[in-house]
Write a protein that holds these residues in place. Sequence first.
Motif, PDB file in Angstrom:
ATOM      1  N   ALA A 211       0.816  -1.220   0.000  1.00  0.00           N
ATOM      2  CA  ALA A 211       0.000   0.000   0.000  1.00  0.00           C
ATOM      3  C   ALA A 211       0.849   1.269   0.000  1.00  0.00           C
ATOM      4  O   ALA A 211       0.533   2.244  -0.689  1.00  0.00           O
ATOM      5  CB  ALA A 211      -0.957   0.006   1.190  1.00  0.00           C
ATOM      6  N   GLY A 212       1.942   1.259   0.730  1.00  0.00           N
ATOM      7  CA  GLY A 212       2.782   2.448   0.783  1.00  0.00           C
ATOM      8  C   GLY A 212       3.409   2.799  -0.547  1.00  0.00           C
ATOM      9  O   GLY A 212       3.721   3.970  -0.820  1.00  0.00           O
TER      10      GLY A 212
ATOM     11  N   ALA B 193      -5.001   4.919  -3.866  1.00  0.00           N
ATOM     12  CA  ALA B 193      -4.970   4.394  -2.501  1.00  0.00           C
ATOM     13  C   ALA B 193      -6.374   4.083  -1.999  1.00  0.00           C
ATOM     14  O   ALA B 193      -6.596   3.036  -1.362  1.00  0.00           O
ATOM     15  CB  ALA B 193      -4.284   5.396  -1.573  1.00  0.00           C
ATOM     16  N   PHE B 194      -7.330   4.943  -2.280  1.00  0.00           N
ATOM     17  CA  PHE B 194      -8.707   4.661  -1.864  1.00  0.00           C
ATOM     18  C   PHE B 194      -9.255   3.441  -2.611  1.00  0.00           C
ATOM     19  O   PHE B 194     -10.018   2.653  -2.040  1.00  0.00           O
ATOM     20  CB  PHE B 194      -9.602   5.879  -2.088  1.00  0.00           C
ATOM     21  CG  PHE B 194      -9.593   6.849  -0.943  1.00  0.00           C
ATOM     22  CD1 PHE B 194      -9.952   6.443   0.335  1.00  0.00           C
ATOM     23  CD2 PHE B 194      -9.257   8.182  -1.144  1.00  0.00           C
ATOM     24  CE1 PHE B 194      -9.950   7.335   1.399  1.00  0.00           C
ATOM     25  CE2 PHE B 194      -9.259   9.086  -0.087  1.00  0.00           C
ATOM     26  CZ  PHE B 194      -9.603   8.662   1.190  1.00  0.00           C
ATOM     27  N   GLY B 195      -8.869   3.285  -3.877  1.00  0.00           N
ATOM     28  CA  GLY B 195      -9.266   2.080  -4.595  1.00  0.00           C
ATOM     29  C   GLY B 195      -8.692   0.834  -3.944  1.00  0.00           C
ATOM     30  O   GLY B 195      -9.366  -0.202  -3.837  1.00  0.00           O
TER      31      GLY B 195
ATOM     32  N   VAL C 121      -4.229   0.358   4.947  1.00  0.00           N
ATOM     33  CA  VAL C 121      -4.226   1.266   3.795  1.00  0.00           C
ATOM     34  C   VAL C 121      -4.501   2.691   4.273  1.00  0.00           C
ATOM     35  O   VAL C 121      -3.893   3.649   3.789  1.00  0.00           O
ATOM     36  CB  VAL C 121      -5.255   0.838   2.738  1.00  0.00           C
ATOM     37  CG1 VAL C 121      -5.221   1.794   1.542  1.00  0.00           C
ATOM     38  CG2 VAL C 121      -4.998  -0.594   2.279  1.00  0.00           C
ATOM     39  N   THR C 122      -5.401   2.852   5.236  1.00  0.00           N
ATOM     40  CA  THR C 122      -5.680   4.193   5.768  1.00  0.00           C
ATOM     41  C   THR C 122      -4.461   4.748   6.494  1.00  0.00           C
ATOM     42  O   THR C 122      -4.249   5.967   6.508  1.00  0.00           O
ATOM     43  CB  THR C 122      -6.889   4.189   6.717  1.00  0.00           C
ATOM     44  OG1 THR C 122      -6.562   3.520   7.946  1.00  0.00           O
ATOM     45  CG2 THR C 122      -8.096   3.522   6.084  1.00  0.00           C
ATOM     46  N   CYS C 123      -3.659   3.861   7.108  1.00  0.00           N
ATOM     47  CA  CYS C 123      -2.430   4.321   7.759  1.00  0.00           C
ATOM     48  C   CYS C 123      -1.473   4.910   6.730  1.00  0.00           C
ATOM     49  O   CYS C 123      -0.870   5.968   6.959  1.00  0.00           O
ATOM     50  CB  CYS C 123      -1.753   3.169   8.496  1.00  0.00           C
ATOM     51  SG  CYS C 123      -2.666   2.530   9.908  1.00  0.00           S
ATOM     52  N   GLU C 124      -1.337   4.228   5.596  1.00  0.00           N
ATOM     53  CA  GLU C 124      -0.444   4.732   4.558  1.00  0.00           C
ATOM     54  C   GLU C 124      -0.952   6.053   3.986  1.00  0.00           C
ATOM     55  O   GLU C 124      -0.157   6.934   3.638  1.00  0.00           O
ATOM     56  CB  GLU C 124      -0.294   3.691   3.445  1.00  0.00           C
ATOM     57  CG  GLU C 124       0.406   2.409   3.878  1.00  0.00           C
ATOM     58  CD  GLU C 124       1.895   2.599   4.183  1.00  0.00           C
ATOM     59  OE1 GLU C 124       2.422   3.719   4.014  1.00  0.00           O
ATOM     60  OE2 GLU C 124       2.524   1.602   4.592  1.00  0.00           O
ATOM     61  N   ILE C 125      -2.256   6.207   3.903  1.00  0.00           N
ATOM     62  CA  ILE C 125      -2.823   7.485   3.449  1.00  0.00           C
ATOM     63  C   ILE C 125      -2.447   8.594   4.423  1.00  0.00           C
ATOM     64  O   ILE C 125      -2.026   9.687   4.017  1.00  0.00           O
ATOM     65  CB  ILE C 125      -4.350   7.369   3.298  1.00  0.00           C
ATOM     66  CG1 ILE C 125      -4.705   6.477   2.105  1.00  0.00           C
ATOM     67  CG2 ILE C 125      -4.992   8.756   3.142  1.00  0.00           C
ATOM     68  CD1 ILE C 125      -6.182   6.151   1.981  1.00  0.00           C
ATOM     69  N   ARG C 126      -2.553   8.305   5.706  1.00  0.00           N
ATOM     70  CA  ARG C 126      -2.205   9.344   6.680  1.00  0.00           C
ATOM     71  C   ARG C 126      -0.701   9.607   6.700  1.00  0.00           C
ATOM     72  O   ARG C 126      -0.268  10.761   6.835  1.00  0.00           O
ATOM     73  CB  ARG C 126      -2.685   8.965   8.082  1.00  0.00           C
ATOM     74  CG  ARG C 126      -2.494  10.141   9.026  1.00  0.00           C
ATOM     75  CD  ARG C 126      -3.148   9.983  10.362  1.00  0.00           C
ATOM     76  NE  ARG C 126      -2.980  11.233  11.121  1.00  0.00           N
ATOM     77  CZ  ARG C 126      -3.163  11.340  12.418  1.00  0.00           C
ATOM     78  NH1 ARG C 126      -3.535  10.301  13.115  1.00  0.00           N
ATOM     79  NH2 ARG C 126      -2.977  12.490  13.015  1.00  0.00           N
TER      80      ARG C 126
ATOM     81  N   PRO D 267       6.778  14.253   3.774  1.00  0.00           N
ATOM     82  CA  PRO D 267       7.442  15.399   3.137  1.00  0.00           C
ATOM     83  C   PRO D 267       6.738  15.902   1.886  1.00  0.00           C
ATOM     84  O   PRO D 267       6.905  17.066   1.509  1.00  0.00           O
ATOM     85  CB  PRO D 267       8.840  14.861   2.811  1.00  0.00           C
ATOM     86  CG  PRO D 267       8.697  13.369   2.809  1.00  0.00           C
ATOM     87  CD  PRO D 267       7.648  13.069   3.814  1.00  0.00           C
ATOM     88  N   ASP D 268       5.970  15.049   1.232  1.00  0.00           N
ATOM     89  CA  ASP D 268       5.248  15.466   0.030  1.00  0.00           C
ATOM     90  C   ASP D 268       3.798  15.850   0.323  1.00  0.00           C
ATOM     91  O   ASP D 268       3.035  16.169  -0.592  1.00  0.00           O
ATOM     92  CB  ASP D 268       5.265  14.343  -1.017  1.00  0.00           C
ATOM     93  CG  ASP D 268       6.676  14.047  -1.498  1.00  0.00           C
ATOM     94  OD1 ASP D 268       7.476  14.991  -1.606  1.00  0.00           O
ATOM     95  OD2 ASP D 268       6.974  12.855  -1.735  1.00  0.00           O
ATOM     96  N   GLY D 269       3.416  15.820   1.600  1.00  0.00           N
ATOM     97  CA  GLY D 269       2.052  16.174   1.987  1.00  0.00           C
ATOM     98  C   GLY D 269       1.914  17.670   2.196  1.00  0.00           C
ATOM     99  O   GLY D 269       2.870  18.422   2.011  1.00  0.00           O
ATOM    100  N   PRO D 270       0.744  18.114   2.565  1.00  0.00           N
ATOM    101  CA  PRO D 270      -0.447  17.296   2.779  1.00  0.00           C
ATOM    102  C   PRO D 270      -1.116  16.889   1.472  1.00  0.00           C
ATOM    103  O   PRO D 270      -0.876  17.498   0.430  1.00  0.00           O
ATOM    104  CB  PRO D 270      -1.353  18.215   3.594  1.00  0.00           C
ATOM    105  CG  PRO D 270      -0.987  19.591   3.152  1.00  0.00           C
ATOM    106  CD  PRO D 270       0.496  19.545   2.885  1.00  0.00           C
TER     107      PRO D 270
END
Length: 250
Positions: free
Chosen positions: A45-46, A62-64, A74-79, A85-88
């Motif tokens: 997922a990451g 990622a949502f898919g 998967v939600t952890c990787e989204i957060r 560094p490339d967020g938010p």
Amino acid sequence: MEMRAVAAAQRWLVDQGVSRIRDGWVSDERPELLLTANQVAHSWAGDVFAEDLTTAEQLRLAFGLLDLLDEYWVTCEIRFANEGPDGPLPADLLWDGYRQRLEADRDAEAVTYSLWVDWFEDHTTSATAFAEVLGNDIDRVVAERSQAPLRRARRVLECSGPVRWTVKEPAYRTAAGLPALHPALFRGLRAGFHDVYGDLEPAAALSLLDRLDLPSDTEHVDELRHVLAAGHKNHYRSPGAWDDAIRSCS
């Protein structure tokens, strides 16, 4: 669930050498080893957020993957990507993704657990998260009474125990105006008392509790009323209060 997003996620996994079979998943590297959805999530997922895609495209993928695997990781990787560094991540897409899955007529445990332990227990994010998934439109949800938004409201209320009382009380008061939300609101109040990070104001919570029209077989209503009337804010601050309530109400 967006079928196009699920199909895109499945194609992406195939590109990574991961295929779905009847009993689970297999990778090209070790085709003899059967993988669970959780193992796939932890291993791949990451990597979605390392793809040569726009951030919005990465998030959609990622949502898919979340829809496909139905795994909390998967939600952890989204957060992680949101805070990295490339967020938010694009906030409109992030929270729309959560809202869609909270409204879907399918199990949403991975999403509600994510809200509860990651977004709501963290007081640096809980106000924004609660506003985005319910607080901003609770008035419309209650007024329109459409099935999908009400499903979202129930799910959010039930896991909202850790949200600061001052943040969630306006939404709680609005929800109290619609009997269809009363059981979920009760569970939110109860979690506000029992959760390690739960937050409530006893007098205001008791006032709300007294407004709820609950099924006669709802458990622990009297006990919750007892601890709130005694001014207790949280089970972990008053470790004997709930046992005292059980004895008093039995």
